[in-house]
Each structure stands twice: as structure tokens, then as C-alpha cells.
Design a protein around this motif. Structure first.
Motif, PDB file in Angstrom:
ATOM      1  N   ASP A 242       6.860  -2.086  -1.539  1.00  0.00           N
ATOM      2  CA  ASP A 242       6.274  -1.196  -0.340  1.00  0.00           C
ATOM      3  C   ASP A 242       6.335  -0.264  -0.096  1.00  0.00           C
ATOM      4  OD1 ASP A 242       4.747  -1.029   1.779  1.00  0.00           O
ATOM      5  OD2 ASP A 242       5.888  -2.609   2.602  1.00  0.00           O
TER       6      ASP A 242
ATOM      7  N   ASP B 222       4.558   1.512   2.200  1.00  0.00           N
ATOM      8  CA  ASP B 222       4.766   1.872   3.489  1.00  0.00           C
ATOM      9  C   ASP B 222       6.019   1.405   4.068  1.00  0.00           C
ATOM     10  OD1 ASP B 222       2.336   2.849   3.650  1.00  0.00           O
ATOM     11  OD2 ASP B 222       1.568   1.027   3.191  1.00  0.00           O
ATOM     12  N   ALA B 223       6.724   1.063   3.466  1.00  0.00           N
ATOM     13  CA  ALA B 223       8.424   0.308   4.460  1.00  0.00           C
ATOM     14  C   ALA B 223       8.949   1.402   4.445  1.00  0.00           C
ATOM     15  CB  ALA B 223       8.559  -0.570   3.668  1.00  0.00           C
TER      16      ALA B 223
ATOM     17  N   GLN C  62      14.923  -0.906  -1.477  1.00  0.00           N
ATOM     18  CA  GLN C  62      14.176  -2.219  -1.272  1.00  0.00           C
ATOM     19  C   GLN C  62      14.126  -2.917  -3.027  1.00  0.00           C
ATOM     20  OE1 GLN C  62       9.910  -2.065  -0.846  1.00  0.00           O
ATOM     21  NE2 GLN C  62      10.304   0.329   0.102  1.00  0.00           N
TER      22      GLN C  62
END
Length: 124
Positions: A8, A10-11, A18
Motif C-alpha cells: 500500500d 499510502d500506508a 509492509q
């Protein structure tokens, strides 16, 4: 078995983190069995749309955590992660408990601080 991992953009967590977290979760749950061969750094980076250095950083962290092991030219494989991770976590907890006692913290205060740290780490 194909690894289906989504990164992601946008994480809050960096892409390597991640990836590290997801592979660790899959290994600990048994979804990635011990001995499963992981993709090469370059191949996985291409598949995920990441830089090779990002995947390499995740692999290094996973190897340091005892989740994976590199067998030279043979590749990278899932290690017996549960035991290694449990041992490392237990050692860290023991070290924390001893340090808290040396600092004169009450048992309840030491537990509260540890719970706060765990809550903060898992809410990222």
C-alpha cells in the motif's frame, strides 16, 4: 505457491516494512511452510513494482529475525520462524523485565509500560 502480497503506497509503514511484516505473518501462520523457497530479490521486486534494494532490505530484516534463511546460490527459504521468533521475543522480554526491576519500577508500572509499547507498535 505464488506469494500474493500487496504493498500500500499510502500506508504509514514503509514498503520494506509492509513486506517484512506480511512474510513474517504468513510464515508464522503456516501459510508459508518451513522450507518454502521465496522468490529472488530481483524477481520479487519486479513482481511487486518495488526497487530491488527494498526487497533486499526486507529479506535482510527477515533473516535477522530468524524468519527466513539464505542458502547461498540455492536461494532463500522460510525457516522454522516460530521457534526463533519466540526465543528472541522471550529474551527481549526478559531483558526488559530485568532492566525495569533494576530501575526500581513496580511490577504493575513495568507491565503498564510494556503494554503501552506493544499497543503503540501494533497500531502503526
Amino acid at each position: 505457491m505464488t506469494l500474493r502480497i500487496a504493498i500500500d503506497d499510502d500506508a504509514a509503514a514503509a514498503p520494506y516494512e509492509q513486506l517484512r511484516t506480511r512474510i513474517s505473518e504468513l510464515a508464522r501462520s503456516g501459510a508459508l511452510p518451513v522450507g518454502h523457497k521465496l522468490p529472488t530479490v530481483r524477481g520479487f521486486a519486479e513482481e511487486l513494482g518495488l526497487a530491488a534494494n527494498t526487497v533486499a532490505k526486507a529479506y535482510r530484516a527477515l533473516e535477522s529475525d530468524g524468519v527466513i534463511e539464505t542458502r547461498g546460490r540455492n536461494g532463500t527459504f522460510v525457516a522454522a520462524a516460530g521457534d526463533a521468533a519466540d526465543r528472541k521475543a522471550a529474551a527481549a522480554a526478559q531483558e526488559y523485565a530485568e532492566q525495569a526491576r533494576r530501575l526500581g519500577l513496580a511490577r504493575a508500572q513495568a507491565l503498564s509500560l510494556a503494554e503501552d509499547a506493544v499497543r503503540a507498535a501494533y497500531s502503526r
